[in-house]
Scaffold this active site. Sequence first.
Site, PDB file in Angstrom:
ATOM      1  N   CYS A 184      -2.828  -5.757   3.437  1.00  0.00           N
ATOM      2  CA  CYS A 184      -2.688  -4.313   3.600  1.00  0.00           C
ATOM      3  C   CYS A 184      -3.007  -3.663   2.256  1.00  0.00           C
ATOM      4  O   CYS A 184      -2.339  -3.954   1.256  1.00  0.00           O
ATOM      5  CB  CYS A 184      -1.241  -4.020   4.015  1.00  0.00           C
ATOM      6  SG  CYS A 184      -0.852  -2.277   4.182  1.00  0.00           S
ATOM      7  N   ASN A 185      -4.005  -2.824   2.238  1.00  0.00           N
ATOM      8  CA  ASN A 185      -4.374  -2.138   0.991  1.00  0.00           C
ATOM      9  C   ASN A 185      -3.229  -1.251   0.507  1.00  0.00           C
ATOM     10  O   ASN A 185      -2.970  -1.137  -0.691  1.00  0.00           O
ATOM     11  CB  ASN A 185      -5.607  -1.258   1.223  1.00  0.00           C
ATOM     12  CG  ASN A 185      -6.853  -2.057   1.548  1.00  0.00           C
ATOM     13  OD1 ASN A 185      -7.655  -2.357   0.677  1.00  0.00           O
ATOM     14  ND2 ASN A 185      -7.020  -2.421   2.801  1.00  0.00           N
ATOM     15  N   THR A 186      -2.546  -0.616   1.463  1.00  0.00           N
ATOM     16  CA  THR A 186      -1.484   0.330   1.137  1.00  0.00           C
ATOM     17  C   THR A 186      -0.295  -0.387   0.493  1.00  0.00           C
ATOM     18  O   THR A 186       0.187   0.007  -0.574  1.00  0.00           O
ATOM     19  CB  THR A 186      -1.043   1.047   2.436  1.00  0.00           C
ATOM     20  OG1 THR A 186      -2.209   1.608   3.054  1.00  0.00           O
ATOM     21  CG2 THR A 186      -0.033   2.118   2.176  1.00  0.00           C
TER      22      THR A 186
ATOM     23  N   CYS B 113      -8.881  -0.018   4.535  1.00  0.00           N
ATOM     24  CA  CYS B 113      -7.589  -0.212   5.205  1.00  0.00           C
ATOM     25  C   CYS B 113      -7.819  -1.338   6.198  1.00  0.00           C
ATOM     26  O   CYS B 113      -8.828  -1.339   6.913  1.00  0.00           O
ATOM     27  CB  CYS B 113      -7.192   1.078   5.932  1.00  0.00           C
ATOM     28  SG  CYS B 113      -5.815   0.882   7.077  1.00  0.00           S
ATOM     29  N   THR B 114      -6.905  -2.281   6.247  1.00  0.00           N
ATOM     30  CA  THR B 114      -7.159  -3.471   7.073  1.00  0.00           C
ATOM     31  C   THR B 114      -7.116  -3.182   8.575  1.00  0.00           C
ATOM     32  O   THR B 114      -7.556  -4.010   9.369  1.00  0.00           O
ATOM     33  CB  THR B 114      -6.157  -4.592   6.729  1.00  0.00           C
ATOM     34  OG1 THR B 114      -4.827  -4.089   6.855  1.00  0.00           O
ATOM     35  CG2 THR B 114      -6.391  -5.103   5.311  1.00  0.00           C
TER      36      THR B 114
HETATM   37  N1  DGL Z   1      -3.222  -1.656   7.065  1.00  0.00           N
HETATM   38  C1  DGL Z   1      -2.838  -0.799   5.999  1.00  0.00           C
HETATM   39  C2  DGL Z   1      -3.895  -0.806   4.879  1.00  0.00           C
HETATM   40  O1  DGL Z   1      -4.667  -1.721   4.737  1.00  0.00           O
HETATM   41  C3  DGL Z   1      -2.461   0.618   6.290  1.00  0.00           C
HETATM   42  C4  DGL Z   1      -1.918   1.023   7.565  1.00  0.00           C
HETATM   43  C5  DGL Z   1      -0.717   1.962   7.477  1.00  0.00           C
HETATM   44  O2  DGL Z   1      -0.854   3.154   7.134  1.00  0.00           O
HETATM   45  O3  DGL Z   1       0.342   1.474   7.779  1.00  0.00           O
HETATM   46  O4  DGL Z   1      -3.917   0.100   4.088  1.00  0.00           O
END
Ligand code: DGL
Length: 253
Positions: A75-77, A185-186
């Site tokens: 997860c990037n976040t 974002c994944t």
């Molecule tokens: N999957 C998450 C990412 O890669 C972000 C999704 C979320 O906002 O929860 O950033």
Amino acid sequence: MNKRLNPIAVFDSGAGGISVLKELVRLMPNENYIYYGDSLNAPYGTKPTEEVRRLTIHNTDGLIKAGAKEVVIACNTATSAAIVSLREMYPSVPMIGLEPAIKPAALECKGGRVLVMATELTLRERKFLLLLEKYKDIAEIISLPCPELVEFAEGGITEGKELENYLNTILAPYIHNVDGIVLGCTHFPLLKDAIQRAAKGIKLYDGGIGAAREALHQLKETDLVSNATEGSITFKSSLKGKEDLYRKLFYNT
Ligand code: DGL
């Protein structure tokens, strides 16, 4: 005990990390995986950084206590919010994070324009600002927060008119003037077919393959590569019933 057979934990705010799990399994099919999505608390991308850091640390701690030999923060976040703290807290556990694939995109689109689709949190955090600074002279980087796309993927909507209309609307200002699009974002690679249709012939980039290669590299470095002939995947979620969606996205997208 043979720690090489312990699972690789793959963590995301919800279903998005499935796109990374796919790359991991493609590269290392004989590993055991625990996929854990925090769908109860998704989305992370619209939350304050401190809250995402707390949730990510809490969930990672559980995965390490369950015996994970390596953790992939898919997860990037969550990576933006917590990877620095996690590496300090668990120095002996290989810990892989995700970051928007700006490097390959900027290098291939040298002198051109690169659009980065990601969550609001990713786009405002230090990790992304450092990437911007590093590649700003190679390509022009444009940020586009797309929280709604997380909701589509989290709801299992990977095709259809509503998604198509949304993508056409948000990408309309860019499809004639950008050279590459980073899926930062994944959750977004799960919608790749729909995004590619809306983006016409523009090349899409994501960080999943790079993260999987780094995960293998770190297992080799720590002598933790599985020596089994077959692997397994266990899907878990903080939101009851979501495991079925993760399984469906893993096997059908
Ligand atoms: N999957 C998450 C990412 O890669 C972000 C999704 C979320 O906002 O929860 O950033």
